[in-house]
Motif scaffolding. Structure first.
Motif, PDB file in Angstrom:
ATOM      1  N   SER A  17      41.122  44.083  44.911  1.00 50.94           N
ATOM      2  CA  SER A  17      40.981  42.885  45.733  1.00 50.94           C
ATOM      3  C   SER A  17      39.554  42.357  45.720  1.00 50.94           C
ATOM      4  N   GLY A  72      39.450  41.714  41.204  1.00 52.45           N
ATOM      5  CA  GLY A  72      40.581  41.092  40.541  1.00 52.45           C
ATOM      6  C   GLY A  72      41.109  41.951  39.396  1.00 52.45           C
ATOM      7  N   THR A  78      47.192  42.994  43.538  1.00 47.05           N
ATOM      8  CA  THR A  78      45.855  42.598  43.954  1.00 47.05           C
ATOM      9  C   THR A  78      45.925  41.652  45.150  1.00 47.05           C
ATOM     10  N   SER A  79      46.902  40.760  45.156  1.00 47.95           N
ATOM     11  CA  SER A  79      47.058  39.817  46.263  1.00 47.95           C
ATOM     12  C   SER A  79      47.369  40.539  47.568  1.00 47.95           C
TER      13      SER A  79
END
Length: 287
Positions: A179, A182, A190-191
């Motif tokens: 995070s 990326g 990752t989101s």
């Protein structure tokens, strides 16, 4: 100290199995000496059957805490984790079920409190990841499963636990280096980790008046069952010398994260909330 190199490998099923990994991960070092930092306390850990969650469980036990472990259906891994906790002289409760189900999260908290009489530390750690190199290839199902596991489950479990957490309690969330830097092949994962970052910071501010601390740990490449059925399934060669791109030139072991969970769970971190501990093999990141 010599650390084992990781050979190419894969697993075909999510979540992965600790028992099928080679080499086996290290969960706690023989040199780690407990000093009663969590004596008399009770911790609930999601994803505590393996990997980072198991390391937290065993370290907590060595520091005197009883532990409840939530996991999906990796029963052999969970039994092994329970044996490790009990070998430290502490009690362990196993709670199989799907963290994506808010009713299961409610039940897990209730069973923990019913069994041990209290709850002092909550570790939100369960997670899933699945590789896709193109955004267009992430299906609705994958996107929703990843969010439901990685952030909805954190919310459900924390909401259920809060009525039982008293002043001085600690909530510890597991986020990720991804995070902060990326990861192009783990966009959905990752989101969700970015969402965890926001959850940690916002909740820490809300709960300060209750004297409940909320922090997070951001691991880099750690040798856990997340890797073989995701990176390894996509390309087994991705796991060859896993973590070699980090400044230290290797992946981390779960044993190298356990003491940080102890720190955030104990009174040692009484002046720390809303913060991130980065354990990633020397990669400098912001935040």
């Amino acid at each position: 100290m010599a650390y084992p190199k990781i050979p190419a490998q894969q697993q075909d099923r999510l979540p992965g199995r600790e028992t099928e990994m080679h080499p086996q991960a290290e969960f706690i070092r023989d040199s780690y000496k407990g000093s009663g930092k969590l004596a008399g306390k009770v911790a609930l850990i999601s994803g505590g059957d393996s990997g980072i969650g198991r390391a937290a469980a065993v370290h907590f036990a060595r520091e005197g805490a009883d532990v409840a472990i939530m996991y999906l259906d990796e029963h052999e891994d969970a039994e092994n984790a329970k044996r490790m906790v009990e070998a430290e002289g502490q009690l362990c409760l196993l709670l199989p079920g799907d963290i994506r189900d808010s009713r299961h999260c409610n039940d897990a908290v209730e069973q923990t409190v019913k069994t041990f009489g209290r709850l002092d530390v909550l570790v939100n750690n369960a997670g899933r990841q699945e590789v896709q190199t193109r955004l267009e290839d992430i299906t609705d199902e994958q996107w929703e499963k990843t969010f439901a596991t990685n952030i909805h489950g954190y919310f459900y479990l924390t909401r259920a636990a809060l009525p039982h957490l008293k002043a001085g309690a600690s909530i510890i969330n597991t986020t990720s280096i991804n995070s902060f830097i990326g990861n192009p092949i783990l966009v959905d994962y990752t989101s969700t980790k970015g969402a965890i970052d926001g959850f940690t910071r916002a909740l820490s501010q809300q709960l300060i008046e209750r004297d409940i601390r909320v922090n997070q740990i951001a691991p880099g490449p750690i040798w856990t069952p997340l890797q073989p059925p995701s990176l390894g399934k996509h390309d087994p060669e991705l796991l060859e010398d896993f973590g070699s791109q980090m400044p230290m030139g290797r992946c981390g072991q779960p044993s190298e994260l356990g003491p940080a969970y102890v720190y955030l769970a104990s009174e040692d971190s009484s002046y720390v909330s809303g913060q991130t501990i980065h354990i990633n093999g020397g990669k400098v990141v912001n935040g």
